[in-house]
Design a protein around this motif. Sequence first.
Motif, PDB file in Angstrom:
ATOM      1  N   ILE A 121       0.829  -1.199   0.000  1.00  0.00           N
ATOM      2  CA  ILE A 121       0.000   0.000   0.000  1.00  0.00           C
ATOM      3  C   ILE A 121       0.864   1.250   0.000  1.00  0.00           C
ATOM      4  O   ILE A 121       1.973   1.265   0.549  1.00  0.00           O
ATOM      5  N   THR A 122       0.373   2.287  -0.652  1.00  0.00           N
ATOM      6  CA  THR A 122       0.992   3.615  -0.575  1.00  0.00           C
ATOM      7  C   THR A 122       0.083   4.476   0.303  1.00  0.00           C
ATOM      8  O   THR A 122      -1.007   4.851  -0.119  1.00  0.00           O
ATOM      9  N   PRO A 123       0.495   4.765   1.532  1.00  0.00           N
ATOM     10  CA  PRO A 123      -0.404   5.434   2.484  1.00  0.00           C
ATOM     11  C   PRO A 123      -0.857   6.825   2.052  1.00  0.00           C
ATOM     12  O   PRO A 123      -1.847   7.324   2.587  1.00  0.00           O
ATOM     13  N   ASP A 124      -0.144   7.454   1.121  1.00  0.00           N
ATOM     14  CA  ASP A 124      -0.561   8.783   0.654  1.00  0.00           C
ATOM     15  C   ASP A 124      -1.196   8.739  -0.728  1.00  0.00           C
ATOM     16  O   ASP A 124      -1.469   9.787  -1.326  1.00  0.00           O
ATOM     17  N   GLY A 125      -1.433   7.558  -1.256  1.00  0.00           N
ATOM     18  CA  GLY A 125      -2.022   7.437  -2.588  1.00  0.00           C
ATOM     19  C   GLY A 125      -3.537   7.391  -2.530  1.00  0.00           C
ATOM     20  O   GLY A 125      -4.123   7.222  -1.460  1.00  0.00           O
ATOM     21  N   PRO A 126      -4.208   7.548  -3.708  1.00  0.00           N
ATOM     22  CA  PRO A 126      -3.609   7.744  -5.014  1.00  0.00           C
ATOM     23  C   PRO A 126      -3.394   9.205  -5.410  1.00  0.00           C
ATOM     24  O   PRO A 126      -2.751   9.493  -6.400  1.00  0.00           O
ATOM     25  N   LYS A 127      -3.950  10.138  -4.643  1.00  0.00           N
ATOM     26  CA  LYS A 127      -3.874  11.541  -5.052  1.00  0.00           C
ATOM     27  C   LYS A 127      -3.378  12.477  -3.958  1.00  0.00           C
ATOM     28  O   LYS A 127      -3.515  13.684  -4.052  1.00  0.00           O
ATOM     29  N   GLY A 128      -2.837  11.923  -2.882  1.00  0.00           N
ATOM     30  CA  GLY A 128      -2.277  12.777  -1.851  1.00  0.00           C
ATOM     31  C   GLY A 128      -3.282  13.150  -0.772  1.00  0.00           C
ATOM     32  O   GLY A 128      -4.377  12.596  -0.709  1.00  0.00           O
ATOM     33  N   PRO A 129      -2.915  14.097   0.067  1.00  0.00           N
ATOM     34  CA  PRO A 129      -1.703  14.922   0.024  1.00  0.00           C
ATOM     35  C   PRO A 129      -0.418  14.096   0.157  1.00  0.00           C
ATOM     36  O   PRO A 129      -0.419  13.067   0.833  1.00  0.00           O
ATOM     37  N   ARG A 130       0.631  14.583  -0.482  1.00  0.00           N
ATOM     38  CA  ARG A 130       1.908  13.887  -0.475  1.00  0.00           C
ATOM     39  C   ARG A 130       2.427  13.737   0.956  1.00  0.00           C
ATOM     40  O   ARG A 130       2.384  14.662   1.757  1.00  0.00           O
ATOM     41  N   HIS A 131       2.903  12.549   1.268  1.00  0.00           N
ATOM     42  CA  HIS A 131       3.531  12.238   2.552  1.00  0.00           C
ATOM     43  C   HIS A 131       2.583  12.416   3.734  1.00  0.00           C
ATOM     44  O   HIS A 131       3.018  12.723   4.840  1.00  0.00           O
ATOM     45  N   GLU A 132       1.293  12.224   3.477  1.00  0.00           N
ATOM     46  CA  GLU A 132       0.309  12.212   4.560  1.00  0.00           C
ATOM     47  C   GLU A 132      -0.336  10.831   4.612  1.00  0.00           C
ATOM     48  O   GLU A 132      -0.751  10.300   3.580  1.00  0.00           O
ATOM     49  N   VAL A 133      -0.412  10.248   5.798  1.00  0.00           N
ATOM     50  CA  VAL A 133      -0.884   8.877   5.955  1.00  0.00           C
ATOM     51  C   VAL A 133      -2.403   8.850   6.114  1.00  0.00           C
ATOM     52  O   VAL A 133      -2.947   9.406   7.074  1.00  0.00           O
TER      53      VAL A 133
END
Length: 207
Positions: A121-133
């Motif tokens: 999983i990408t915790p900040d995906g798919p559209k952000g905010p960037r680097h926010e879980v």
Amino acid sequence: MLKKISRKLALYLLPFIGSVLIKILYKTNKKVFHAPQELSDENFIMACWHGELLMIPYAYLKYRKTPHVKLIISDHFDGTLIAKTLSYFGFGTIRGSSRRNAARALLQAIKALKEGCDLGITPDGPKGPRHEVADGIIVMAQKADVKITLVEIKPSSFWQLNSWDKFVIPKPFGTITYYISDLIDIGGLELEEARTLIKEGLLKHEQ
């Protein structure tokens, strides 16, 4: 009509080409792993930021020679391209995100974890905010009672896209450094406490 044909052609060609390029970039770079020698035989969640997603297959394959993993990929055209690309590495997918089909994806992910599958999983995906879980990774880990490993992927030389996630593509003939954490148990943590732990772990080597 033309758009439909173009998309079909893209779905037919781009994932294969993408998988080949990922393999070439990996093989033409030196690799340095700061990582546990092994992770548990029990299943786990592997997490990295969306912008570092490209080279994640090799972090997982370090521990699982035979993939038994599903990645949560957003349910739109770009996500379909990513899903098909990752299928060349033996990875399955669950389609959905915090913005679309969230409940279905959450339930499918928890079910897969309880059945013994690993999850990416990408915790900040798919559209952000960037680097926010987002909450999803925390809910999944706690409901399925599995641990999390956090992955940072830092190439010495790279192209960076002008996208919301500042997507990173390693250049050939450099060094790709993987930072892979020990398994983290967030079972007894409050939501914000778990969120902070994951975020800080994924930013540990951010420059």
